[in-house]
Design an enzyme around this catalytic site. Structure first.
Site, PDB file in Angstrom:
ATOM      1  N   LYS A  13      19.864  52.423  -3.741  1.00 41.51           N
ATOM      2  CA  LYS A  13      19.838  53.587  -2.862  1.00 41.51           C
ATOM      3  C   LYS A  13      21.121  53.759  -2.058  1.00 41.51           C
ATOM      4  CE  LYS A  13      17.154  51.232   0.624  1.00 41.51           C
ATOM      5  NZ  LYS A  13      18.306  50.720   1.362  1.00 41.51           N
ATOM      6  N   ARG A  88      12.842  51.106   9.612  1.00 38.02           N
ATOM      7  CA  ARG A  88      12.198  50.022   8.885  1.00 38.02           C
ATOM      8  C   ARG A  88      10.751  49.840   9.323  1.00 38.02           C
ATOM      9  NH1 ARG A  88      15.567  46.627   5.996  1.00 38.02           N
ATOM     10  NH2 ARG A  88      17.733  46.907   6.553  1.00 38.02           N
ATOM     11  N   ARG A 127      23.328  38.365 -10.624  1.00 41.43           N
ATOM     12  CA  ARG A 127      24.605  38.284  -9.914  1.00 41.43           C
ATOM     13  C   ARG A 127      25.176  36.873  -9.950  1.00 41.43           C
ATOM     14  NH1 ARG A 127      25.485  41.805  -5.101  1.00 41.43           N
ATOM     15  NH2 ARG A 127      26.095  39.841  -4.148  1.00 41.43           N
ATOM     16  N   ARG A 160      24.323  32.433  -6.069  1.00 36.45           N
ATOM     17  CA  ARG A 160      24.016  32.147  -4.667  1.00 36.45           C
ATOM     18  C   ARG A 160      22.520  32.014  -4.481  1.00 36.45           C
ATOM     19  NH1 ARG A 160      26.150  37.141  -2.036  1.00 36.45           N
ATOM     20  NH2 ARG A 160      24.500  36.499  -0.627  1.00 36.45           N
ATOM     21  N   ARG A 171      11.757  37.941  -1.270  1.00 37.73           N
ATOM     22  CA  ARG A 171      12.312  39.030  -0.449  1.00 37.73           C
ATOM     23  C   ARG A 171      11.612  40.345  -0.763  1.00 37.73           C
ATOM     24  NH1 ARG A 171      18.219  38.839  -2.017  1.00 37.73           N
ATOM     25  NH2 ARG A 171      18.516  40.904  -1.174  1.00 37.73           N
TER      26      ARG A 171
END
Ligand SMILES: [Zn+2]
Length: 215
Positions: A13, A88, A127, A160, A171
């Site tokens: 987004k 949020r 990633r 990571r 998450r």
């Protein structure tokens, strides 16, 4: 045009917000950017925010809302804005709507980017970061020339902790749990538009622009 973009990390987004902001010549506002710039310009709210950040604490709602308020009241925000990842919480959403009402304004739309969970996990967990320089790659979308090795400095590429599959999954669960009340809030007010965020940046952008009047 006053719009909010909502969506889990990894839905793309932020990229879409930038493209739409430049198409309509309105600012893209993200609280991360606002905080960084207020801190570096040492504004009163920036100095307040810095005290919390230096202690490793979350910046309180009132400060974040104050920064958003400053930005949307500035000449830059006069013709509209895209709020990227704010509000949020329902409390922030209420505060935002009060501030807009005080200016005789209101939100036009809330776009909720939706992508199948497996695809977000694939995007985020692919990633790979260089252990020696800031370069970032993606095993599928931006692969390095030699597997496991940085194109820039030949440093070793690592995954990571933030990008590990389990971390990404948890998450996403946290995000969904926290965001559901907000989705419900905007649905009740008939502002919510769900947007299919899967596919290429161009595909998503044409779906997105179809929701707005021609620039
Ligand atoms: Zn490197």
């Amino acid at each position: 045009m006053r719009v909010v973009f909502l969506g889990a990390p990894g839905v793309g987004k932020g990229t879409q917000a930038e493209l739409v902001a430049s198409t309509y010549h309105i600012p893209k506002i993200s609280t991360g950017d606002l905080l960084r710039s207020a801190v570096s310009q040492k504004t009163p709210l920036g100095l307040e925010a810095k005290q919390f950040m230096d202690r490793g604490d979350l910046v309180p709602d009132q400060v974040v809302i104050g920064l958003v308020e400053e930005k949307i009241s500035s000449p830059e925000g006069a013709h509209g804005f895209i709020l990227d990842g704010f509000p949020r919480t329902v409390a922030q959403a209420d505060e935002l709507s009060k501030q807009l009402e005080a200016k005789d304004a209101s939100l036009d739309k809330v776009i909720y980017f939706v992508i199948p969970r497996e695809e977000i996990v694939r995007r985020l967990s692919g990633r790979r970061s260089c252990s020696k320089c800031p370069a970032v790659f993606h095993v599928e979308f931006v692969p390095p020339k030699v597997a496991g090795q940085c194109d820039e400095c030949e440093g070793e590429l690592i995954q990571r902790n933030d990008d590990k599959k389990e971390t990404v999954e948890s998450r996403l669960s946290v995000y969904e749990e926290q965001t559901m009340p907000l989705i419900h809030y905007y649905k009740q007010r008939s502002l919510l538009e769900e947007l299919d965020g899967s596919g290429s940046v161009e595909t998503v952008q044409s779906r997105l622009l179809a929701l707005f009047p021609a620039p």
